[in-house]
Design a protein around this motif. Sequence first.
Motif, PDB file in Angstrom:
ATOM      1  N   MET A   1       5.345  -9.593   3.588  1.00 14.17           N
ATOM      2  CA  MET A   1       5.777  -8.465   2.742  1.00 14.17           C
ATOM      3  C   MET A   1       7.016  -8.885   1.941  1.00 14.17           C
ATOM      4  O   MET A   1       7.869  -9.601   2.424  1.00 14.17           O
ATOM      5  CB  MET A   1       6.153  -7.267   3.624  1.00 14.17           C
TER       6      MET A   1
ATOM      7  N   ARG B   1       0.738  -1.044   2.017  1.00 15.69           N
ATOM      8  CA  ARG B   1       1.163  -2.457   2.050  1.00 15.69           C
ATOM      9  C   ARG B   1       0.069  -3.416   1.596  1.00 15.69           C
ATOM     10  O   ARG B   1       0.307  -4.624   1.462  1.00 15.69           O
ATOM     11  CB  ARG B   1       1.653  -2.807   3.446  1.00 15.69           C
TER      12      ARG B   1
ATOM     13  N   THR C   1       8.179  -5.614  -4.131  1.00 16.12           N
ATOM     14  CA  THR C   1       8.623  -4.254  -3.795  1.00 16.12           C
ATOM     15  C   THR C   1       9.772  -3.948  -4.733  1.00 16.12           C
ATOM     16  O   THR C   1      10.803  -4.634  -4.688  1.00 16.12           O
ATOM     17  CB  THR C   1       9.087  -4.175  -2.341  1.00 16.12           C
TER      18      THR C   1
ATOM     19  N   ARG D   1       2.660  -6.677  -1.268  1.00 13.49           N
ATOM     20  CA  ARG D   1       2.424  -8.051  -0.784  1.00 13.49           C
ATOM     21  C   ARG D   1       3.245  -9.047  -1.592  1.00 13.49           C
ATOM     22  O   ARG D   1       3.782 -10.006  -1.053  1.00 13.49           O
ATOM     23  CB  ARG D   1       0.926  -8.400  -0.856  1.00 13.49           C
TER      24      ARG D   1
ATOM     25  N   ARG E   1       6.163  -1.539   1.313  1.00 10.24           N
ATOM     26  CA  ARG E   1       6.408  -2.870   0.754  1.00 10.24           C
ATOM     27  C   ARG E   1       5.113  -3.400   0.141  1.00 10.24           C
ATOM     28  O   ARG E   1       4.018  -3.197   0.713  1.00 10.24           O
ATOM     29  CB  ARG E   1       6.831  -3.844   1.870  1.00 10.24           C
TER      30      ARG E   1
END
Length: 260
Positions: free
Chosen positions: A1, A197, A238, A235, A233
């Motif tokens: 993340m 996510r 973010t 991949r 978040r």
Amino acid sequence: MSAPQVVVHRDKELMAKAAAARLITKIVDAQAARGSASVVLTGGRNGNGLLAAVAEAPARDAVDWTRLDLWWGDERFAPDGDPERNYTQAREVLLDSVPLNPARVHPMPPSDGRYGKDADAAAEAYADELAAAAGPEDHGPVPSFDVLLLGVGPDTHVASLFPELPAVYEQERTVVGVHGAPKPPPTRTSLTLPAIRAAREVWLLAAGADKANAAAIALSGAGEVQAPAAGARGRSRTLWLLDEAAAAQLPRGLYPPASA
Ligand SMILES: O=C(O)[C@H](O)[C@@H](O)[C@H](O)[C@H](O)COP(=O)(O)O
């Protein structure tokens, strides 16, 4: 993340315009690279403010609207056409003004549709729709969204994932029914953190002094159960898009102001 990146704009109007320009460019690049783009919309003032800014953006029609897949991160569980629904509000500020392919627009089920007043069944059906749209190259039973947009509540909720309520603990299902939400209406459907996510990029939008505490908590290492925004978040990216009022309590070293 990916670790959160913070960009701060002078005020909420400029944040909406800058976020709209950023989103248009992201969609155009995705369409050039892969022939289509996939975006998850959010409700609330900042989410709708961004869509309204897209509607007014000079570059709006650089987007091939016919090759855009639209999903929702959450929905108020209300009848179709209800003004409270995020889908209704998105249509009013943007979607009804652009030539989308209706087959590529995926609103969450209303409370007067095939699933009646069963929000859990509606959530399960949306999870099935997401799974059907996922491909072998995707990370789990949801498409690899290019951008997943989220507003942030003053309590650090995102979508309809509220601190310490059951939905934020969900690690298996991608969509759940939400009951007893502290933000009205109480019954909702929402993507879960695992589904959020799966997105390539997650963009969190927060403007106004009432979001300053939430942004500081979420960006200072809080856990996702106490601060769901902390668990949102992407991949590969973010991105927190704030105005100066919402950034006022952030640790100074976290960002230089993006616009004077
Ligand atoms: O259904 C909803 O209400 C939204 O999806 C919700 O998650 C919203 O994005 C936040 O509550 C922030 O809302 P504001 O931007 O209006 O503060």
